[in-house]
Enzyme design. Structure first.
Site, PDB file in Angstrom:
ATOM      1  N   GLY A 192       1.998  -7.634  -2.407  1.00  0.00           N
ATOM      2  CA  GLY A 192       1.333  -6.542  -1.709  1.00  0.00           C
ATOM      3  C   GLY A 192       2.341  -5.649  -1.013  1.00  0.00           C
ATOM      4  O   GLY A 192       2.912  -6.031   0.011  1.00  0.00           O
ATOM      5  N   ASP A 240      -0.330  -7.805 -11.475  1.00  0.00           N
ATOM      6  CA  ASP A 240      -1.455  -8.401 -10.750  1.00  0.00           C
ATOM      7  C   ASP A 240      -1.115  -9.834 -10.364  1.00  0.00           C
ATOM      8  O   ASP A 240      -0.679 -10.625 -11.200  1.00  0.00           O
ATOM      9  CB  ASP A 240      -2.698  -8.371 -11.639  1.00  0.00           C
ATOM     10  CG  ASP A 240      -3.980  -8.635 -10.871  1.00  0.00           C
ATOM     11  OD1 ASP A 240      -3.985  -9.562 -10.030  1.00  0.00           O
ATOM     12  OD2 ASP A 240      -4.972  -7.924 -11.098  1.00  0.00           O
ATOM     13  N   HIS A 266      -6.071 -10.558  -1.178  1.00  0.00           N
ATOM     14  CA  HIS A 266      -6.820 -11.413  -0.254  1.00  0.00           C
ATOM     15  C   HIS A 266      -8.088 -11.977  -0.884  1.00  0.00           C
ATOM     16  O   HIS A 266      -8.896 -12.607  -0.187  1.00  0.00           O
ATOM     17  CB  HIS A 266      -7.160 -10.689   1.056  1.00  0.00           C
ATOM     18  CG  HIS A 266      -5.973 -10.077   1.723  1.00  0.00           C
ATOM     19  ND1 HIS A 266      -4.830 -10.785   1.989  1.00  0.00           N
ATOM     20  CD2 HIS A 266      -5.738  -8.799   2.159  1.00  0.00           C
ATOM     21  CE1 HIS A 266      -3.933  -9.994   2.566  1.00  0.00           C
ATOM     22  NE2 HIS A 266      -4.458  -8.783   2.669  1.00  0.00           N
TER      23      HIS A 266
END
Length: 379
Positions: A192, A240, A266
């Site tokens: 992230g 991903d 998350h």
């Protein structure tokens, strides 16, 4: 320069003088100088000096009796580095290249810079000391990147625009776990980058980790294109976190990991997939961190506030790791067959919305058989 060259210089900085010189010879003095001046520029926070005039600093760096000049120019809060000698530098910093390498990438105890000297131009003119000390301030900012500095992670979070202090309060916890590791050469992966789909948004925590871990390689994973945040010692990987094939390919670039920070989607399923893939590639003594585990209780993220022990949620899964931590104490012993993960959980630490998992060999042995497994009748 390449990532491998930067890694080699980080490693060489703690070696013997002969090994340092050999590394400089292999990589080339010009490339080594470019790497080191890039670090000085990135650590100087010149973006705070937007009202300063243009300052030109020459670095005369010597190696095996030969001196080559390189220039750092600061202008309107920006820093540029280039080889060559400027026509009219505001200051000249002279230093042995190997000494500067130890200062920038060495351990804190070795950061002495004993071969450094500074020549200030224009000191014969009254304006040098009557006006604002722009040159002195700028040069000092540049040189502090090769000196021991203790960083406050909360301050760095604010400086670089990370949400790890303010929206969350993770940095005080991180300081406790990360400070003993700050002087090591590590591979750090954060899932992230931030900023959602905007290519230039986010990246604050990557810059924070780069500054805090001055000898480490930092990698950011994001589903969106975040190449704009790639820097020396910051690598960007697009993919991903739920894609195991992508994660395995990413490990081919990063190598074994020392710290993993999951600040990605998350989604509970993604958190578990990433952990199962990456934890086996964490070095012994490494730390695996999962942020924002409040989603374990949010149905929209695959969580539940009713089935609190659901192993498909991040908190339910990590709570079960506590049983794995104590796998040798089950009674009878065959009641649990330890998994590979059970044997590698050294400790677990739970904080508000944050879980820190330490990887270490977990085979201390059960308590001796002579210790009663039932309460002693004291009547």
């Amino acid at each position: 320069m390449t990532e491998q060259q930067v890694r080699e210089l980080i490693d060489a900085a703690t070696r013997t003088p002969g090994e340092i010189d050999a590394a400089i010879d292999r990589i080339g003095p010009a490339t080594v100088a470019a790497v080191l001046l890039d670090e000085l520029g990135s650590r100087a926070d010149i973006d705070e000096l937007t009202d300063y005039p243009t300052i030109v600093v020459e670095f005369a760096l010597s190696h095996r009796g030969e001196t080559a000049s390189h220039t750092i120019t600061t202008d309107k809060g920006r820093t540029t580095c280039a080889p060559g000698r400027p026509d009219a530098p505001d200051a000249v910093v002279s230093q042995e290249l190997a000494d500067l390498l130890r200062g920038v990438f060495g351990t804190r105890g070795a950061r002495t810079n004993p071969t450094r000297s500074i020549a200030w131009h224009h000191l014969g003119e009254p304006r040098a000391i009557v006006g604002p000390p722009h040159v002195f301030t700028t040069v000092r900012r540049l040189l502090r990147g090769s000196e021991p500095v203790s960083h406050d992670l909360s301050e760095l979070s604010i400086r670089f625009g990370s949400d790890k202090w303010g929206l969350h309060y993770y940095t005080p916890h991180y300081e406790k776990y990360f400070t003993p590791l700050a002087d090591l050469a590590l591979n750090i992966l954060e899932i992230g980058v931030g900023g959602y789909s905007h290519p230039e948004w986010g990246g604050g925590s990557l810059r924070m980790w780069k500054r805090f871990f001055h000898r480490s390689m930092v990698y950011g994973v994001d589903t969106f294109d975040k190449q704009a945040h790639q820097r020396q010692r910051i690598g960007i990987l697009q993919g991903d976190q739920s894609d195991v094939d992508f994660l395995e390919q990413a490990l081919g670039r990063t190598g074994p990991l020392d710290i993993v920070i999951d600040d990605g989607s998350h989604l509970n399923s993604d958190v578990l997939t990433s952990f199962r893939c990456l934890f086996p590639h964490l070095r012994p003594g490494g730390l695996y961190v999962v942020e924002d585990v409040q989603t374990s209780y949010w149905p929209g993220f695959g969580g539940s506030s009713e089935n609190l022990d659901d192993p498909a949620t991040s908190v339910g899964f990590t709570k079960a790791l506590v049983d794995g931590l104590n796998h040798e104490e089950f009674e009878p012993a065959e009641a649990r067959t330890p998994t590979a993960t059970d044997r590698q959980i050294g400790s677990l630490h739970f904080h508000h919305n944050l879980v820190v998992i330490e990887k270490a060999r977990n085979e201390e042995g059960a308590l001796p058989v002579w210790i009663p497994r039932r309460p002693i009748d004291r009547r």
